[in-house]
Write an enzyme that holds these catalytic residues in place. Structure first.
Site, PDB file in Angstrom:
ATOM      1  N   HIS A 152      44.900  52.027 -65.755  1.00 11.14           N
ATOM      2  CA  HIS A 152      45.646  50.888 -65.223  1.00 11.14           C
ATOM      3  C   HIS A 152      46.932  50.643 -65.999  1.00 11.14           C
ATOM      4  CE1 HIS A 152      45.772  47.358 -62.630  1.00 11.14           C
ATOM      5  NE2 HIS A 152      46.174  46.644 -63.666  1.00 11.14           N
TER       6      HIS A 152
ATOM      7  N   HIS B  79      45.185  44.574 -56.889  1.00  8.88           N
ATOM      8  CA  HIS B  79      44.133  43.818 -57.574  1.00  8.88           C
ATOM      9  C   HIS B  79      42.831  44.098 -56.833  1.00  8.88           C
ATOM     10  CE1 HIS B  79      43.515  40.234 -60.433  1.00  8.88           C
ATOM     11  NE2 HIS B  79      44.048  41.243 -61.097  1.00  8.88           N
ATOM     12  N   ASN B  80      42.505  45.381 -56.767  1.00 12.35           N
ATOM     13  CA  ASN B  80      41.418  45.848 -55.916  1.00 12.35           C
ATOM     14  C   ASN B  80      40.035  45.513 -56.462  1.00 12.35           C
ATOM     15  OD1 ASN B  80      43.505  46.997 -54.431  1.00 12.35           O
ATOM     16  ND2 ASN B  80      43.284  49.000 -55.390  1.00 12.35           N
TER      17      ASN B  80
ATOM     18  N   SER C 280      43.660  35.812 -69.306  1.00 15.64           N
ATOM     19  CA  SER C 280      43.973  34.486 -68.776  1.00 15.64           C
ATOM     20  C   SER C 280      45.355  34.524 -68.131  1.00 15.64           C
ATOM     21  CB  SER C 280      43.949  33.446 -69.902  1.00 15.64           C
ATOM     22  OG  SER C 280      42.656  33.327 -70.451  1.00 15.64           O
ATOM     23  N   GLN C 281      45.492  33.770 -67.072  1.00 11.66           N
ATOM     24  CA  GLN C 281      46.699  33.864 -66.249  1.00 11.66           C
ATOM     25  C   GLN C 281      47.795  32.890 -66.693  1.00 11.66           C
ATOM     26  OE1 GLN C 281      46.799  36.231 -63.229  1.00 11.66           O
ATOM     27  NE2 GLN C 281      45.554  36.912 -64.948  1.00 11.66           N
TER      28      GLN C 281
ATOM     29  N   GLY D 221      56.437  50.370 -58.812  1.00  7.64           N
ATOM     30  CA  GLY D 221      55.183  50.748 -58.186  1.00  7.64           C
ATOM     31  C   GLY D 221      53.992  50.548 -59.092  1.00  7.64           C
TER      32      GLY D 221
ATOM     33  N   SER E 151      46.518  52.807 -58.605  1.00  3.81           N
ATOM     34  CA  SER E 151      45.142  52.329 -58.711  1.00  3.81           C
ATOM     35  C   SER E 151      44.210  53.483 -58.381  1.00  3.81           C
ATOM     36  CB  SER E 151      44.901  51.157 -57.747  1.00  3.81           C
ATOM     37  OG  SER E 151      43.539  50.777 -57.756  1.00  3.81           O
TER      38      SER E 151
END
Length: 737
Positions: free
Chosen positions: A50, A96-97, A314-315, A531, A534
């Site tokens: 990732h 965000h699979n 954490s976002q 790009g 994933s």
């Protein structure tokens, strides 16, 4: 040096961090000792697929990324293109699979939040979002819940943050049963001379933590996104981040304000691998070291360890290298917006990544080897075998043409996506010119006259049948969709979704699709500027269809002259532009009417795509095209039905030419084609011009009436087609498992 280690580093612990034995041996040689648990976590985060792209980087290098209008290509948070008047478009698409399969609502929300941060980190104000969503078969017991959660999450975050979601794709296929795909794209507008990058510069510069507090949510999220699923994957909810769109809105405004006040040397959002990835990337890109003091990191949970703080995802957090003389002003701005502001470290000349916590050194690692010198693999790959071409005369039509149209227009593949996009606020900010449901969204730039044409495209069944042609077709489809509204495609962002790269046949799909994408980008003069990759989208060894989503950004000089697909008036000539051979291999008709998912996909003639697109765009700019629609899934008759439904006007169509097979003429999926309507007064001039420039053009009918009718066939009421087109998705979502 000696670093205390509270955990024994066992082969099992190494494997649980997603590191192969040979990679761990490489770590031992690199640092000359056993890593601490925190260091193991840092290597795990930075060396996974990732973050490092270790399986794909060698092939990504062959993509075209440069053009005079490209200000920033791949390697930064997002790509940047120049559109004149000191205006730049900043955009990227990212997946965000895995999180969205485990926890669909939060997985989707944080996917949207992450891609928005990538854009405004560069100094751009977000103006639009798009998405590409791939779900399992409708009959699968989990599909309905996943659709509901993901769509609610996408809408919930975008609507609350205040950015319109203007377009995208939704597909259903059994190959996504165990691995759904959630690809989010964000587009922003910035001043071309005020783009902010991630590379730190200067020794002794303060490193500032901005935004929300750090918690334990998202632990190991990047590592999870680099592994296959198994039967227990749904138990991994603690690794899914939790998003707060209102905090992100505050972060946006605070970041843009400190940028406007010239406070920033470098800035990086905390996305995958959180504090680890953002700090390492800033230092490595600037050839500097980084010292972090985790005691200064704002936390919302007590007793967090260095390991947890470094790997938390954490976002709504940012890391910034600050101009020292602007420290007080920057802090004042962030406190005004109610956000945390803390100096957590400094840049150093050592090229070492040093992490301290509780007065102890928890990590001391070479920063370049963590970042841009991570492992690089040239994995074995084999090309996909060529499938036989299916000739139209070999396919018997099980239904009449009208019956087939009625069946196809309401299938999961071709039905209206209104149920999805009506849950998104697609007009907030007041700049949406063309809403979802057309070929491409059109968003005006400030007060105009310029506008952007935005689209997301890929046909996964083509990519599996022939990765090279499928890759070409994904770019060509984006080109056609942008062209059909009057735009000129300038650049693309890609989101490459594939299975396990350790399987040579899967790696072959990736290599093949990249070859096709590269060829199409060169031919259509549209470089790739950003790009995401994933991989490991597999469950128990069963992979997804290869899905290289293509996000296209085009420019309209005058958004008021954009075209739409709706029939505008009666008694207008309907023109078919482009060659039609009746290609049925891998078509929706062959699969959903004939029950056969087989054959080679339609070949893509890139020269014809360019030539035909230039002509159609010219017709739009000249005002002679009254309606335009590109022909894609379902073929010519589906395109005509969509135009009739959109305009509420029928059409009378000529029969298929005697030299063709009727069902192949109407439902074949030949590429490089458009349906265009023109007024009768313009018909002769248009036909003459198209003949002069060598573009195939045939008048196939005339608009008018309340039915869609083919000479010699049963007519169908446009209202009946609309009912069938709109019915399936709401009914499916309202049903119970």
């Amino acid at each position: 040096m000696t670093i205390s280690n509270t955990a024994k580093i066992t082969p099992e612990l190494v494997a649980s961090h997603g590191l192969k034995p040979d990679e761990y041996e490489r770590i031992l040689k690199l640092i000359g000792r056993e890593p601490s648990l925190t260091e193991l976590g840092i290597f795990s985060a930075m060396w996974n697929e990732h973050c490092s792209y270790k399986s794909s980087r060698i092939h990504l290098k062959g993509l075209p990324t440069k053009a005079p209008w490209v200000l920033q290509g791949p390697g930064e948070n997002a790509g940047v293109i120049d559109i004149g008047d000191n205006q730049a478009v900043v955009f990227k698409m990212e997946s965000h699979n895995h999180p969205s399969f485990i926890e669909p609502y939060q997985g989707a929300t944080t996917g949207v939040g992450g891609i928005l941060r990538d854009v405004f980190t560069m100094g751009a104000r977000p103006i639009a979002c798009l998405n590409a969503l791939s779900f399992g078969a409708p009959e699968h017991p989990k599909t309905r819940r996943l659709v509901s959660g993901v769509v609610a999450g996408v809408g919930g975050y975008g609507n609350s943050f205040g950015v319109p979601t203007v377009g995208g794709q939704v597909r259903f296929h059994t190959r996504y049963d165990g691995n759904i795909l959630v690809n989010a794209m964000a587009v922003g507008l910035a001043d071309a001379d005020k783009i902010f990058l991630a590379a730190a510069s200067g020794v002794g510069m303060p490193i500032v933590y901005l935004g929300s507090k750090t918690g334990r949510d998202g632990m190991g999220g990047a590592t999870m996104a680099s592994a296959e699923f198994d039967a227990d994957s749904e138990e991994k909810r603690p690794t899914v981040q939790v998003g707060d769109p209102f905090a992100e809105k505050l972060l946006l405004e605070a970041c843009l304000e400190i940028m406007a006040n010239d406070c920033v040397i470098a800035i990086q959002d905390m996305g995958a691998a959180g504090l680890t990835c953002s700090a390492v990337e800033m230092g490595a890109k600037g050839d500097l070291g980084v010292d972090l003091d985790l005691d200064k990191v704002p936390t919302r949970e007590t007793g967090m360890t260095a390991y947890e703080m470094m790997l938390s995802e954490s976002q709504e957090r940012m890391l910034m290298v600050l101009k020292p003389e602007k420290e007080a002003l920057a802090e004042q701005i962030f406190k005004k917006w109610g956000l945390d502001f803390a100096i957590v470290g400094y840049t150093t000349p050592t090229k070492r990544f040093v992490v301290k916590h509780g007065g102890e050194v928890k990590a001391d690692l070479p920063i370049k080897e963590l970042g841009d010198e991570a492992p690089l693999y040239d994995r074995p790959h084999v090309p996909s075998p060529k499938l036989p071409v299916i000739h139209a005369r070999e396919i018997n039509a099980p239904l009449s043409v009208p019956d087939a149209l009625e069946k196809l227009i309401g299938t999961p593949e071709l039905c209206s996506r209104r149920w999805v996009w009506e849950q998104y606020d697609h007009v907030i900010l007041g700049n949406t010119v063309q809403r979802p449901g057309g070929d491409a969204a059109v968003v005006r730039i400030e007060d105009g006259p310029k506008g952007l044409a935005l689209t997301v495209d890929v046909t996964p069944r083509y990519c599996e049948a022939d990765p090279v042609e499928g890759g070409k077709q994904a770019v060509a489809e984006a080109y056609r969709n942008v062209t059909a509204v009057g735009g000129k495609l300038l650049a693309i962002t890609d989101n490459l979704n594939f299975g396990n790269p350790e399987r040579p046949e899967i790696m072959g799909q990736l290599v093949g699709c990249l070859k096709g994408i590269s060829e199409a980008c060169i031919a259509l003069d549209s470089p790739i500027v950003s790009g995401n990759v994933s991989l490991y989208n597999e469950t128990n060894g069963r992979g997804i269809l290869p899905t290289p989503s293509i996000g296209g950004v085009g420019l309209l000089d005058d958004f008021t002259k954009s075209a739409t697909l709706a029939f505008k008036a009666a008694d207008e000539a309907i023109l078919l532009i482009g060659d039609t051979h009746g290609w049925l291999g891998q078509s929706v008709y062959l699969r959903d009417v004939c029950g056969r998912e087989e054959g080679a996909p339609p070949p893509v003639d890139l020269a014809a795509e360019k030539r035909n697109g230039d002509v159609v765009r010219g017709m739009i700019h000249a005002g002679t095209a009254t309606a335009v629609h590109d022909i894609s899934d379902g073929g010519l008759l589906i395109a005509l039905a969509e135009m009739a439904i959109a305009g509420g006007i029928g059409a009378t169509l000529d029969p298929a030419p005697d030299s063709t097979v009727p069902h192949a003429w109407w439902f074949g999926e030949d590429q490089a084609r458009y349906v265009v309507t023109v007024k009768q007064d313009d018909l002769l001039g248009v036909m003459t011009k198209l003949k002069t420039v060598g573009v195939p053009c045939t008048q196939i009918g005339i608009t008018g009436g309340a039915t869609l009718s083919i000479a010699g066939e049963r007519a169908i009421e446009v209202t009946a087609l609309e009912t069938a087109h709109e019915a399936w998705l709401p009914a499916y979502m309202a049903a119970k498992n």
